[in-house]
Structures are given as structure tokens and as C-alpha cells.
Design a protein around this motif. Structure first.
Motif, short mmCIF file in Angstrom:
data_model
loop_
_atom_site.label_atom_id
_atom_site.label_comp_id
_atom_site.label_asym_id
_atom_site.label_seq_id
_atom_site.Cartn_x
_atom_site.Cartn_y
_atom_site.Cartn_z
N ARG A 23 32.18 17.86 21.11
CA ARG A 23 33.35 17.13 20.58
C ARG A 23 33.11 15.82 21.54
O ARG A 23 33.46 14.54 21.28
N GLU A 26 30.21 13.64 20.44
CA GLU A 26 30.48 12.85 19.27
C GLU A 26 31.40 11.65 19.69
O GLU A 26 31.17 10.61 18.77
N ILE A 27 32.33 11.68 20.57
CA ILE A 27 33.24 10.74 20.83
C ILE A 27 32.46 9.62 21.43
O ILE A 27 32.70 8.50 21.16
N LEU A 29 29.20 9.00 21.12
CA LEU A 29 28.34 8.39 19.93
C LEU A 29 29.15 7.46 19.44
O LEU A 29 28.59 6.40 18.87
N ARG A 30 30.36 7.95 18.80
CA ARG A 30 31.10 6.86 18.09
C ARG A 30 31.50 5.72 18.95
O ARG A 30 31.55 4.49 18.14
N SER A 31 31.71 5.74 20.00
CA SER A 31 32.09 4.48 21.12
C SER A 31 30.98 3.65 21.31
O SER A 31 31.12 2.51 21.27
N SER A 33 27.94 3.51 19.49
CA SER A 33 27.03 3.22 18.16
C SER A 33 27.29 1.86 17.67
O SER A 33 26.61 1.42 17.14
N PRO A 34 28.69 1.36 17.83
CA PRO A 34 29.07 0.08 16.95
C PRO A 34 28.22 -1.31 17.68
O PRO A 34 28.18 -2.23 17.34
#
Length: 93
Positions: A23, A26-27, A29-31, A33-34
Motif C-alpha cells: 500500500r 502504491e502511494i 508511485l501515485r505521488s 508519477s505525475p
């Protein structure tokens, strides 16, 4: 962490960052990636998660561009880690 000459004057660098849980990986990665590379050509960055490990691979035409991209990523990663540490582990939903 690995740096290689990918052939045809292509430089490559990879980094694996372990997290306590999938988890949290993934957090992160999402933080992260942009954040697109500011320059259109000469560098590519790929982020993936496998289990609780965030993997990043760079491919660049020039060492200077690769260095700037990796340094920028590490600065952002440090901020993400500090933020995660301040708020504690994520709550399962």
C-alpha cells in the motif's frame, strides 16, 4: 541501484526502493508519477511497483540530463517519505 551504458550512447540507471507494505509503495508511485520530465527529449523514466518495492528505470542520451532527473526524483522521494512518516502507516480500507 545500478547504472549502465545501454548501448548506442544510451545511459541507463535503475533504483529499487523497498517500503514496509505494498500500500505504501502504491502511494509513493501515485505521488511520484505525475512528475513529468521538464525536457521533452533525451530522457525516459518508468515507475513500477512489485509487491512492496517501487522500481524506477531511467534511460537518457546524456549523463547530465540523467543526473538532473535522478537528483530531482530523489528530492521528491525524500519529501514523500517524510510525509508518509509524519502521517504514519496508511489505514486499510
Amino acid at each position: 541501484m545500478a547504472a549502465t551504458d545501454g548501448g548506442a550512447n544510451q545511459l541507463e540507471f535503475s533504483l529499487d526502493v523497498p517500503f514496509p507494505s505494498s500500500r505504501e509503495a502504491e502511494i509513493a508511485l501515485r505521488s511520484l508519477s505525475p512528475d513529468r520530465e521538464p525536457r521533452k527529449g533525451g530522457i525516459r523514466k518508468q515507475l513500477t511497483v512489485s509487491g512492496s518495492k517501487l522500481s524506477v528505470k531511467w534511460s537518457a542520451d546524456e549523463a547530465r540530463i540523467l543526473r538532473v532527473s535522478v537528483n530531482s526524483f530523489l528530492d521528491h522521494l525524500s519529501l514523500v517519505l517524510e510525509t508518509m512518516e509524519m502521517f504514519g502507516p496508511p489505514v486499510s480500507q
